[in-house]
Design a protein around this motif. Sequence first.
Motif, mmCIF file in Angstrom:
data_model
loop_
_atom_site.group_PDB
_atom_site.id
_atom_site.type_symbol
_atom_site.label_atom_id
_atom_site.label_comp_id
_atom_site.label_asym_id
_atom_site.label_seq_id
_atom_site.Cartn_x
_atom_site.Cartn_y
_atom_site.Cartn_z
ATOM 1 N N UNK A 60 -2.719 -3.925 -4.648
ATOM 2 C CA UNK A 60 -1.924 -5.086 -4.271
ATOM 3 C C UNK A 60 -0.801 -4.551 -3.389
ATOM 4 N N UNK A 61 -0.735 -5.068 -2.177
ATOM 5 C CA UNK A 61 0.257 -4.584 -1.222
ATOM 6 C C UNK A 61 1.464 -5.523 -1.193
ATOM 7 N N UNK A 62 2.623 -4.942 -0.935
ATOM 8 C CA UNK A 62 3.834 -5.753 -0.829
ATOM 9 C C UNK A 62 3.813 -6.553 0.468
ATOM 10 N N UNK A 63 4.666 -7.535 0.531
ATOM 11 C CA UNK A 63 4.803 -8.292 1.784
ATOM 12 C C UNK A 63 5.959 -7.747 2.614
ATOM 13 N N UNK A 64 6.568 -6.659 2.128
ATOM 14 C CA UNK A 64 7.647 -5.991 2.867
ATOM 15 C C UNK A 64 7.014 -5.043 3.875
ATOM 16 N N UNK A 65 7.025 -5.413 5.133
ATOM 17 C CA UNK A 65 6.325 -4.631 6.154
ATOM 18 C C UNK A 65 7.127 -3.434 6.658
ATOM 19 N N UNK A 66 8.236 -3.103 5.981
ATOM 20 C CA UNK A 66 8.950 -1.883 6.351
ATOM 21 C C UNK A 66 8.263 -0.673 5.724
ATOM 22 N N UNK A 67 7.402 -0.918 4.733
ATOM 23 C CA UNK A 67 6.686 0.165 4.074
ATOM 24 C C UNK A 67 7.510 0.951 3.094
ATOM 25 N N UNK A 68 8.675 0.440 2.714
ATOM 26 C CA UNK A 68 9.547 1.198 1.823
ATOM 27 C C UNK A 68 9.750 0.546 0.462
ATOM 28 N N UNK A 69 9.151 -0.598 0.251
ATOM 29 C CA UNK A 69 9.433 -1.359 -0.965
ATOM 30 C C UNK A 69 8.185 -2.096 -1.423
ATOM 31 N N UNK A 70 8.143 -2.418 -2.713
ATOM 32 C CA UNK A 70 7.070 -3.275 -3.202
ATOM 33 C C UNK A 70 7.520 -4.734 -3.277
#
Length: 91
Positions: A60-70
């Motif tokens: 399950x991937x986060x919707x934060x597209x900075x790649x630093x947070x879930x």
Amino acid sequence: KTESILDAAVLVKKSDLLLSVDTGVIHVACAFDKPIIGIYPNDPNTLNLFRPITKKIEMVMSSDYTGTSIAGFSKEEVLEKLAVMLKEIQK
């Protein structure tokens, strides 16, 4: 509470599945061939480098597209994947 990674490994070994954020415990679960639901930051580069080596994982991937947070991962998606995985385990 676990005192060491060895304590955590025993818990994983005795578990039917693991639901976790991206941590070393996921890799321990891979070593024991346990089904996993992993919650990850949205960072394809890091995921390609450190992807768990198992066929028994749902990510399950986060919707934060900075790649630093879930932040912003879908709880509904986690529950859907959990329901499917529990059915598989019960077979």
